[in-house]
Design a protein around this motif. Structure first.
Motif, PDB file in Angstrom:
ATOM      1  N   TYR A 253       0.868  -1.186   0.000  1.00 51.18           N
ATOM      2  CA  TYR A 253       0.000   0.000   0.000  1.00 51.18           C
ATOM      3  C   TYR A 253       0.901   1.230   0.000  1.00 51.18           C
ATOM      4  O   TYR A 253       1.790   1.338   0.864  1.00 51.18           O
ATOM      5  CB  TYR A 253      -0.881   0.035   1.240  1.00 51.18           C
ATOM      6  CG  TYR A 253      -1.827  -1.139   1.381  1.00 51.18           C
ATOM      7  CD1 TYR A 253      -3.136  -1.064   0.917  1.00 51.18           C
ATOM      8  CD2 TYR A 253      -1.403  -2.317   1.983  1.00 51.18           C
ATOM      9  CE1 TYR A 253      -4.007  -2.133   1.050  1.00 51.18           C
ATOM     10  CE2 TYR A 253      -2.268  -3.399   2.120  1.00 51.18           C
ATOM     11  CZ  TYR A 253      -3.568  -3.296   1.649  1.00 51.18           C
ATOM     12  OH  TYR A 253      -4.420  -4.366   1.782  1.00 51.18           O
ATOM     13  N   THR A 254       0.666   2.128  -0.944  1.00 52.47           N
ATOM     14  CA  THR A 254       1.495   3.334  -1.016  1.00 52.47           C
ATOM     15  C   THR A 254       0.609   4.570  -1.183  1.00 52.47           C
ATOM     16  O   THR A 254      -0.465   4.487  -1.786  1.00 52.47           O
ATOM     17  CB  THR A 254       2.466   3.281  -2.223  1.00 52.47           C
ATOM     18  OG1 THR A 254       1.691   3.091  -3.416  1.00 52.47           O
ATOM     19  CG2 THR A 254       3.475   2.161  -2.079  1.00 52.47           C
ATOM     20  N   ALA A 255       1.081   5.685  -0.665  1.00 48.83           N
ATOM     21  CA  ALA A 255       0.339   6.936  -0.868  1.00 48.83           C
ATOM     22  C   ALA A 255       1.283   8.107  -0.747  1.00 48.83           C
ATOM     23  O   ALA A 255       2.247   8.076   0.025  1.00 48.83           O
ATOM     24  CB  ALA A 255      -0.779   7.074   0.165  1.00 48.83           C
ATOM     25  N   GLU A 256       0.973   9.096  -1.516  1.00 46.41           N
ATOM     26  CA  GLU A 256       1.766  10.314  -1.493  1.00 46.41           C
ATOM     27  C   GLU A 256       0.816  11.498  -1.537  1.00 46.41           C
ATOM     28  O   GLU A 256      -0.160  11.476  -2.298  1.00 46.41           O
ATOM     29  CB  GLU A 256       2.668  10.327  -2.723  1.00 46.41           C
ATOM     30  CG  GLU A 256       3.818  11.233  -2.598  1.00 46.41           C
ATOM     31  CD  GLU A 256       5.040  10.625  -3.291  1.00 46.41           C
ATOM     32  OE1 GLU A 256       6.138  11.103  -3.031  1.00 46.41           O
ATOM     33  OE2 GLU A 256       4.864   9.685  -4.078  1.00 46.41           O
ATOM     34  N   LYS A 257       1.107  12.478  -0.726  1.00 48.58           N
ATOM     35  CA  LYS A 257       0.218  13.646  -0.618  1.00 48.58           C
ATOM     36  C   LYS A 257      -0.059  14.250  -2.001  1.00 48.58           C
ATOM     37  O   LYS A 257       0.883  14.592  -2.726  1.00 48.58           O
ATOM     38  CB  LYS A 257       0.861  14.686   0.282  1.00 48.58           C
ATOM     39  CG  LYS A 257      -0.113  15.718   0.744  1.00 48.58           C
ATOM     40  CD  LYS A 257       0.463  16.599   1.837  1.00 48.58           C
ATOM     41  CE  LYS A 257      -0.594  17.595   2.242  1.00 48.58           C
ATOM     42  NZ  LYS A 257      -0.065  18.873   2.615  1.00 48.58           N
ATOM     43  N   GLY A 258      -1.324  14.332  -2.339  1.00 48.75           N
ATOM     44  CA  GLY A 258      -1.725  14.921  -3.615  1.00 48.75           C
ATOM     45  C   GLY A 258      -1.699  13.971  -4.793  1.00 48.75           C
ATOM     46  O   GLY A 258      -2.050  14.358  -5.919  1.00 48.75           O
ATOM     47  N   HIS A 259      -1.300  12.718  -4.577  1.00 55.54           N
ATOM     48  CA  HIS A 259      -1.147  11.786  -5.698  1.00 55.54           C
ATOM     49  C   HIS A 259      -1.925  10.487  -5.530  1.00 55.54           C
ATOM     50  O   HIS A 259      -1.728   9.543  -6.287  1.00 55.54           O
ATOM     51  CB  HIS A 259       0.334  11.468  -5.932  1.00 55.54           C
ATOM     52  CG  HIS A 259       1.109  12.652  -6.413  1.00 55.54           C
ATOM     53  ND1 HIS A 259       1.014  13.130  -7.705  1.00 55.54           N
ATOM     54  CD2 HIS A 259       1.969  13.481  -5.770  1.00 55.54           C
ATOM     55  CE1 HIS A 259       1.789  14.196  -7.836  1.00 55.54           C
ATOM     56  NE2 HIS A 259       2.377  14.439  -6.665  1.00 55.54           N
ATOM     57  N   GLY A 260      -2.764  10.401  -4.528  1.00 57.31           N
ATOM     58  CA  GLY A 260      -3.609   9.219  -4.380  1.00 57.31           C
ATOM     59  C   GLY A 260      -2.960   8.090  -3.606  1.00 57.31           C
ATOM     60  O   GLY A 260      -1.782   8.126  -3.277  1.00 57.31           O
ATOM     61  N   ALA A 261      -3.812   7.087  -3.330  1.00 59.94           N
ATOM     62  CA  ALA A 261      -3.363   5.895  -2.596  1.00 59.94           C
ATOM     63  C   ALA A 261      -3.512   4.681  -3.500  1.00 59.94           C
ATOM     64  O   ALA A 261      -4.441   4.615  -4.316  1.00 59.94           O
ATOM     65  CB  ALA A 261      -4.197   5.720  -1.331  1.00 59.94           C
ATOM     66  N   TYR A 262      -2.611   3.720  -3.332  1.00 56.61           N
ATOM     67  CA  TYR A 262      -2.576   2.568  -4.225  1.00 56.61           C
ATOM     68  C   TYR A 262      -2.325   1.283  -3.451  1.00 56.61           C
ATOM     69  O   TYR A 262      -1.632   1.281  -2.430  1.00 56.61           O
ATOM     70  CB  TYR A 262      -1.450   2.728  -5.268  1.00 56.61           C
ATOM     71  CG  TYR A 262      -1.698   3.872  -6.213  1.00 56.61           C
ATOM     72  CD1 TYR A 262      -2.279   3.648  -7.454  1.00 56.61           C
ATOM     73  CD2 TYR A 262      -1.392   5.174  -5.846  1.00 56.61           C
ATOM     74  CE1 TYR A 262      -2.545   4.701  -8.324  1.00 56.61           C
ATOM     75  CE2 TYR A 262      -1.653   6.246  -6.692  1.00 56.61           C
ATOM     76  CZ  TYR A 262      -2.224   5.997  -7.939  1.00 56.61           C
ATOM     77  OH  TYR A 262      -2.489   7.046  -8.779  1.00 56.61           O
ATOM     78  N   LEU A 263      -2.878   0.180  -3.975  1.00 58.70           N
ATOM     79  CA  LEU A 263      -2.511  -1.155  -3.521  1.00 58.70           C
ATOM     80  C   LEU A 263      -1.920  -1.860  -4.733  1.00 58.70           C
ATOM     81  O   LEU A 263      -2.621  -2.099  -5.725  1.00 58.70           O
ATOM     82  CB  LEU A 263      -3.746  -1.912  -3.001  1.00 58.70           C
ATOM     83  CG  LEU A 263      -3.619  -3.433  -2.851  1.00 58.70           C
ATOM     84  CD1 LEU A 263      -2.433  -3.833  -1.988  1.00 58.70           C
ATOM     85  CD2 LEU A 263      -4.910  -4.029  -2.285  1.00 58.70           C
ATOM     86  N   ASN A 264      -0.637  -2.177  -4.663  1.00 57.71           N
ATOM     87  CA  ASN A 264       0.063  -2.801  -5.795  1.00 57.71           C
ATOM     88  C   ASN A 264      -0.284  -2.098  -7.114  1.00 57.71           C
ATOM     89  O   ASN A 264      -0.662  -2.724  -8.099  1.00 57.71           O
ATOM     90  CB  ASN A 264      -0.298  -4.287  -5.893  1.00 57.71           C
ATOM     91  CG  ASN A 264       0.132  -5.048  -4.639  1.00 57.71           C
ATOM     92  OD1 ASN A 264       1.090  -4.680  -3.973  1.00 57.71           O
ATOM     93  ND2 ASN A 264      -0.583  -6.119  -4.312  1.00 57.71           N
TER      94      ASN A 264
END
Ligand code: 2AM
Ligand code: CA
Length: 266
Positions: free
Chosen positions: A128-139
């Motif tokens: 799980y990754t997320a960056e401010k202003g760029h959304g959250a992702y799972l793989n």
């Protein structure tokens, strides 16, 4: 595809690198014949080694950044503006019992604001990754919190006290009873960072817990925010990183849960 800044790539690479030996330990733990004292020592060792690998990898790529870690505490960096907040094994009790539900959690702060988060379950290889202003992702799949608007249809996660942490027991029971009586049910999976990742992924409609530390929640806060969720402390304020309590949900259910938990009178 996820947008990954160089900093997020560094965090992801560190989590994956630290995850490999952790999975070996986890598999070994299942087969190990150890003394009563053994498992705890073994897990402490795995925990410390994982944090060591994370700090080594992260500081190689970002020399000067500070650290706040579950094992190592505060490490001041030359660069006073950036800090990694890391939990080498979030869900240690699961790990110790052979339950494949634990994660490496890495948050990144810039000037006191959380800007990126990685939560990685090395057994399931869920990143799980997320960056401010760029959304959250799972793989690399974009995440969005669930859209449910009504408590009766919602599934809520929490964390409960345990032996040695009985101080909050009554309060937790009262709050749990209130939520049980108003929703489709409660889940208690034992890893706050994964609970928050599951809220970001729209699996859980909400999550609350008291007695949390910054390393339990730093990465998860970025995940749920970037998935469109709302995060606060349990008074509805913004002190959820260091204040010890956290409530997260979508914009519809967050105020309802906050009210329900407050009215529980705890
Ligand atoms: P940890 O595994 O990093 O310690 C779940 O309630 C949260 O509480 C987890 O994020 C977990 O983080 C923390 N916790 C600490 N000790 C625990 C215990 N003995 N049992 C359950 N959770 C614990
Ligand atoms: Ca933790």
């Amino acid at each position: 595809m996820a947008y990954n800044s160089p900093a997020l790539n560094v965090m992801t690479a560190a989590a994956r690198k630290a995850g490999r030996p952790l999975v070996r330990d986890f598999n070994e733990l299942e087969n190990l014949q150890i003394s009563m004292k053994g498992p705890a020592d073994f897990v402490t060792h795995a925990d410390k080694r994982t944090e060591h690998i994370l700090i080594e990898e992260l500081s190689k790529a970002r020399p000067g950044y500070g650290f706040l870690g579950e094992e190592g505490g505060v490490v001041e960096g030359k660069d006073a503006t950036h800090r990694f907040i890391i939990d080498p094994i979030d869900g240690t009790t699961n790990f110790m019992h052979g339950v494949p539900h634990f994660a490496i959690s890495i948050g990144l702060e810039r000037e006191g604001k959380l800007i990126a988060g990685v939560v990685y379950n090395p057994v399931t290889d869920d990143l799980y990754t997320a960056e401010k202003g760029h959304g959250a992702y799972l793989n690399n799949r974009r995440l969005r919190v669930a859209g449910r608007k009504d408590l009766p249809q919602s599934l809520i996660a929490t964390g409960l006290p345990w032996l040695g942490r009985e101080d909050g027991m009554n309060r937790a029971m009262v709050e749990t009873a209130a939520v049980l009586g108003a929703t489709s049910g409660i889940r208690r999976f034992g890893s706050a960072s994964l609970d928050m990742a599951f809220v970001a992924a729209g699996r859980f409609d909400g999550f609350w817990e008291r007695g949390l530390y910054p390393w339990d929640v730093a990465a998860g806060i970025v995940l749920v925010r970037e998935a469109g969720g709302v995060v606060s402390d349990m008074d509805g304020g913004a002190d959820m990183l260091t204040g010890g309590s956290l409530l997260t949900s979508n914009e519809h259910l967050h105020p309802q849960l906050l009210k329900l938990l407050k009215e529980a009178g705890a």
